[in-house]
Design a protein around this motif. Structure first.
Motif, mmCIF file in Angstrom:
data_model
loop_
_atom_site.group_PDB
_atom_site.id
_atom_site.type_symbol
_atom_site.label_atom_id
_atom_site.label_comp_id
_atom_site.label_asym_id
_atom_site.label_seq_id
_atom_site.Cartn_x
_atom_site.Cartn_y
_atom_site.Cartn_z
ATOM 1 N N PRO A 90 0.818 -1.216 0.000
ATOM 2 C CA PRO A 90 0.000 0.000 0.000
ATOM 3 C C PRO A 90 0.853 1.267 0.000
ATOM 4 C CG PRO A 90 -0.103 -1.111 2.131
ATOM 5 C CD PRO A 90 0.651 -2.014 1.196
ATOM 6 N N GLY A 91 0.429 2.221 -0.821
ATOM 7 C CA GLY A 91 1.094 3.510 -0.874
ATOM 8 C C GLY A 91 2.364 3.559 -1.688
ATOM 9 N N ALA B 298 4.820 3.054 -5.163
ATOM 10 C CA ALA B 298 4.698 3.540 -6.540
ATOM 11 C C ALA B 298 3.847 2.623 -7.419
ATOM 12 C CB ALA B 298 6.080 3.733 -7.158
ATOM 13 N N GLN B 299 3.994 1.321 -7.268
ATOM 14 C CA GLN B 299 3.242 0.391 -8.114
ATOM 15 C C GLN B 299 1.737 0.563 -7.915
ATOM 16 O OE1 GLN B 299 3.471 -3.877 -7.226
ATOM 17 N NE2 GLN B 299 3.749 -4.215 -9.429
ATOM 18 N N ALA B 300 1.306 0.641 -6.670
ATOM 19 C CA ALA B 300 -0.125 0.814 -6.396
ATOM 20 C C ALA B 300 -0.618 2.143 -6.962
ATOM 21 C CB ALA B 300 -0.382 0.736 -4.898
ATOM 22 N N LYS B 301 0.170 3.177 -6.830
ATOM 23 C CA LYS B 301 -0.220 4.494 -7.342
ATOM 24 C C LYS B 301 -0.298 4.501 -8.864
ATOM 25 C CE LYS B 301 1.595 7.014 -3.388
ATOM 26 N NZ LYS B 301 2.593 7.979 -2.903
ATOM 27 N N ARG B 302 0.662 3.854 -9.528
ATOM 28 C CA ARG B 302 0.651 3.779 -11.000
ATOM 29 C C ARG B 302 -0.594 3.057 -11.494
ATOM 30 N NH1 ARG B 302 5.925 2.356 -10.477
ATOM 31 N NH2 ARG B 302 5.464 0.150 -10.816
ATOM 32 N N LEU B 303 -0.897 1.930 -10.880
ATOM 33 C CA LEU B 303 -2.050 1.152 -11.324
ATOM 34 C C LEU B 303 -3.353 1.889 -11.037
ATOM 35 C CD1 LEU B 303 -0.875 -2.439 -10.374
ATOM 36 C CD2 LEU B 303 -1.019 -1.421 -12.650
ATOM 37 N N GLN B 304 -3.432 2.572 -9.905
ATOM 38 C CA GLN B 304 -4.617 3.370 -9.582
ATOM 39 C C GLN B 304 -4.794 4.486 -10.606
ATOM 40 O OE1 GLN B 304 -7.011 2.944 -7.605
ATOM 41 N NE2 GLN B 304 -8.019 4.920 -7.662
ATOM 42 N N ALA B 305 -3.708 5.160 -10.958
ATOM 43 C CA ALA B 305 -3.779 6.231 -11.946
ATOM 44 C C ALA B 305 -4.201 5.685 -13.315
ATOM 45 C CB ALA B 305 -2.429 6.943 -12.054
ATOM 46 N N ALA B 306 -3.687 4.524 -13.680
ATOM 47 C CA ALA B 306 -4.067 3.898 -14.957
ATOM 48 C C ALA B 306 -5.554 3.564 -14.965
ATOM 49 C CB ALA B 306 -3.229 2.654 -15.211
ATOM 50 N N LEU B 307 -6.064 3.055 -13.851
ATOM 51 C CA LEU B 307 -7.490 2.723 -13.763
ATOM 52 C C LEU B 307 -8.342 3.977 -13.912
ATOM 53 C CD1 LEU B 307 -9.673 0.597 -13.343
ATOM 54 C CD2 LEU B 307 -9.369 0.894 -10.865
ATOM 55 N N ARG B 308 -7.951 5.056 -13.291
ATOM 56 C CA ARG B 308 -8.691 6.313 -13.429
ATOM 57 C C ARG B 308 -8.620 6.837 -14.872
ATOM 58 N NH1 ARG B 308 -10.842 8.577 -9.019
ATOM 59 N NH2 ARG B 308 -10.719 10.694 -9.824
ATOM 60 N N THR B 309 -7.497 6.646 -15.532
ATOM 61 C CA THR B 309 -7.369 7.038 -16.941
ATOM 62 C C THR B 309 -8.356 6.259 -17.800
ATOM 63 O OG1 THR B 309 -5.051 7.660 -16.668
ATOM 64 C CG2 THR B 309 -5.773 7.111 -18.913
ATOM 65 N N ILE B 310 -8.480 4.974 -17.540
ATOM 66 C CA ILE B 310 -9.421 4.130 -18.285
ATOM 67 C C ILE B 310 -10.854 4.619 -18.082
ATOM 68 C CG2 ILE B 310 -10.413 1.797 -18.388
ATOM 69 C CD1 ILE B 310 -7.480 0.850 -17.674
ATOM 70 N N VAL B 311 -11.209 4.941 -16.854
ATOM 71 C CA VAL B 311 -12.553 5.455 -16.583
ATOM 72 C C VAL B 311 -12.762 6.792 -17.289
ATOM 73 C CG1 VAL B 311 -14.149 6.245 -14.781
ATOM 74 C CG2 VAL B 311 -12.831 4.146 -14.440
ATOM 75 N N HIS B 312 -11.753 7.656 -17.283
ATOM 76 C CA HIS B 312 -11.841 8.923 -18.030
ATOM 77 C C HIS B 312 -12.130 8.656 -19.506
ATOM 78 C CE1 HIS B 312 -10.888 12.410 -15.543
ATOM 79 N NE2 HIS B 312 -9.983 11.680 -14.900
ATOM 80 N N MET B 313 -11.410 7.714 -20.102
ATOM 81 C CA MET B 313 -11.637 7.391 -21.516
ATOM 82 C C MET B 313 -13.053 6.870 -21.731
ATOM 83 S SD MET B 313 -8.255 5.569 -22.987
ATOM 84 C CE MET B 313 -6.653 5.993 -22.394
ATOM 85 N N SER B 314 -13.515 6.058 -20.811
ATOM 86 C CA SER B 314 -14.870 5.526 -20.919
ATOM 87 C C SER B 314 -15.893 6.660 -20.880
ATOM 88 C CB SER B 314 -15.129 4.531 -19.776
ATOM 89 O OG SER B 314 -16.461 4.115 -19.777
#
Length: 148
Positions: A53-54, A56-72
């Motif tokens: 938790p907290g 870099a890997q968790a933050k990168r994946l969270q940011a990628a997921l939010r990017t996907i939702v933005h695209m959607s």
């Protein structure tokens, strides 16, 4: 299913998805691709948040997921994000393979966000934001629901 077979199937599937990521035209709706990415990256983000938790890997994946939702929400694939999302999908699938016992518990959350993306009704409120890295990060899951 033996682990070796599952790993081989995941690798094959990720190759197919990786090709789709790079061949999808900018501006295309790409709902199925976004839904798949939401599923695999969402589960990977959950695993990362639980095992590291907290970091870099968790933050990168969270940011990628939010990017996907933005695209959607935009209803359009952003080709400029292809490399980042390809890397995130690879990283997430590796986490799923490395931690299958955790990943299994996250499948319903992955199914939920994937369905919302596929149906065109996903919202940023479906996915937690930066608040998951505050002091109560250990009690908060990627999908904005408090852990039981």
């Amino acid at each position: 299913m033996p682990t070796a077979i599952a790993k081989a199937q995941m690798a094959s599937h990720m190759t197919t998805v990786g090709i789709s990521i790079y061949l999808t035209a900018d501006g295309e709706p790409a709902r199925d691709l976004l839904a798949h990415l939401g599923w695999v990256i969402g589960i990977g983000a959950e695993i990362a948040a639980l095992v590291a938790p907290g970091l870099a890997q968790a933050k990168r994946l969270q940011a990628a997921l939010r990017t996907i939702v933005h695209m959607s929400i935009d209803g359009a694939w952003h080709a400029a994000q292809a490399r980042v999302l390809s890397d995130a999908a690879t990283e997430a699938s590796q986490l799923l393979i490395a931690h299958p016992h955790i990943g299994v518990d996250q499948i319903s959350s992955g199914d939920y966000i994937a369905a919302r993306i596929r149906d065109g009704v996903a919202r940023l409120s479906d996915v937690a934001g930066a608040e998951i890295y505050s002091n109560f990060a250990y009690e908060t899951q990627i999908y904005g629901r408090v852990a039981a």
